[in-house]
Design a protein around this motif. Structure first.
Motif, short mmCIF file in Angstrom:
data_model
loop_
_atom_site.label_atom_id
_atom_site.label_comp_id
_atom_site.label_asym_id
_atom_site.label_seq_id
_atom_site.Cartn_x
_atom_site.Cartn_y
_atom_site.Cartn_z
N ALA A 1 0.79 -1.14 -0.02
CA ALA A 1 0.17 0.09 0.02
C ALA A 1 0.81 1.33 0.04
N GLN A 2 2.23 1.00 0.47
CA GLN A 2 3.06 2.48 0.69
C GLN A 2 4.22 2.24 -0.63
N ALA A 3 4.07 1.32 -1.47
CA ALA A 3 4.99 1.34 -2.28
C ALA A 3 5.20 2.55 -3.52
N HIS A 4 3.96 2.85 -3.74
CA HIS A 4 3.94 3.85 -4.76
C HIS A 4 4.00 5.22 -4.18
N PRO A 5 4.75 6.04 -4.89
CA PRO A 5 4.87 7.43 -4.11
C PRO A 5 3.77 8.40 -3.66
N ARG A 6 2.76 8.06 -4.80
CA ARG A 6 1.56 8.96 -4.72
C ARG A 6 0.51 8.49 -3.80
N SER A 7 0.77 7.13 -3.18
CA SER A 7 -0.03 6.73 -2.22
C SER A 7 0.46 6.31 -0.90
N ARG A 8 1.39 7.04 -0.48
CA ARG A 8 2.28 6.74 0.68
C ARG A 8 1.73 7.75 1.71
#
Length: 239
Positions: free
Chosen positions: A20-27
Motif C-alpha cells: 500500500a505504501q510502495a507507490h510514492p503517490r499513495s504513501r
C-alpha cells in the motif's frame, strides 16, 4: 491513517502495508519513514523482494500457459482461432496490470536500496568521527607527555621516544583530497590543544616578549656598554 506497530504485524499484514505504501503517490509519509527506518528496512526489503519474485513467477507461468493454449487453439482450426482472440483482451488486461505492479514494486525496492546505503553511510561516518576524535585525544595525550618530559628535563626512556615518534608516523586523511597527514601536523594546525596559563607563565611570556622587542635581544633599558673605572678615579661611567 494511524501509524501501526510494525512489530505486531505478521508477514501477510506487513506485506499488505508495504504494498500500500510502495507507490510514492499513495504513501503516508510517517508510515513510509517507519517502513524505511534502520529498524525495519531489512524486513520491508525482504517482504517486497518476495512480492517481486512471486509476481515475476506468476507472469512467467501465465505466459507459458498462454503459449500452450495458443498451440491448442491453432490445432483446432477456425473454432480454436476464434476462442484465442476472444480470450486475448482478458489476458492482455491482466498482463498489463501485473507488469505495472511488478515495475512499481521494483521501483520501491530500488528506492529502499538507496535509503539503505544512506543509512550505511551515516553509520560509517558516525563511526569515523568517533574514531577520529579518539585518535585526536590520544595524540594530545602523547604530545602532553612529550612536553612534560621536555619541561622537567628528565631523561626519556627508549619507550618514550618510540611513543613520541608515533606522532610523526601515524597519519589521518585530511583536506579535500584526503591526503595522509601526520598526527603532529594535525596537532599543529587542526587539533591544537590550548591550556590555561598560570601567572608565572604569563609573566615569563611577557618578559620574553620584551626581550624579543629589544635590539639584539636585549632590553632597551640597558643599551650601551659601561666602561671600566679605575680604583680611585671619581669620574662617572660613560654612557
Amino acid at each position: 491513517m494511524d501509524v501501526p506497530d510494525l512489530s505486531s504485524l505478521d508477514d501477510d499484514q506487513y506485506e499488505d502495508l508495504a504494498i500500500a505504501q510502495a507507490h510514492p503517490r499513495s504513501r503516508e509519509p510517517e508510515i513510509w519513514n517507519l517502513l524505511t527506518s534502520p529498524e525495519y528496512i531489512d524486513r520491508t526489503r525482504t517482504i517486497l523482494n518476495n512480492v517481486h519474485a512471486r509476481t515475476a513467477a506468476a507472469m512467467r507461468r501465465r505466459k507459458a500457459e498462454r503459449e500452450l493454449f495458443h498451440q491448442e487453439c491453432h490445432a483446432r482450426g477456425a473454432a480454436g482461432k476464434q476462442e484465442w482472440f476472444a480470450t486475448r483482451p482478458e489476458y492482455e488486461q491482466w498482463r498489463r496490470g501485473a507488469a505495472g505492479f511488478h515495475q512499481m514494486v521494483q521501483a520501491a525496492i530500488s528506492e529502499l536500496g538507496k535509503i539503505q546505503r544512506s543509512h550505511n553511510r551515516a553509520v560509517t561516518n558516525q563511526g569515523g568521527h568517533v574514531a577520529r576524535d579518539v585518535l585526536r585525544k590520544l595524540a594530545v595525550a602523547v604530545h602532553r607527555h612529550q612536553a612534560m618530559h621536555a619541561k622537567s628535563g628528565e631523561l626519556a626512556a627508549q619507550e618514550d621516544y618510540e611513543l613520541w615518534q608515533m606522532l610523526d608516523q601515524l597519519t589521518v586523511p585530511c583536506g579535500p583530497r584526503q591526503e595522509p597527514t601526520t598526527l603532529r601536523t594535525m596537532l599543529d594546525f587542526y587539533w591544537t590543544d590550548v591550556d590555561m596559563s598560570d601567572a608565572s607563565e604569563e609573566a615569563r611570556a611577557a618578559a620574553e616578549k620584551v626581550m624579543r622587542q629589544a635590539p639584539a635581544g636585549r632590553s632597551a633599558s640597558f643599551t650601551g656598554v659601561p666602561r671600566a673605572r679605575h680604583v680611585g678615579n671619581d669620574k662617572p661611567l660613560a654612557s
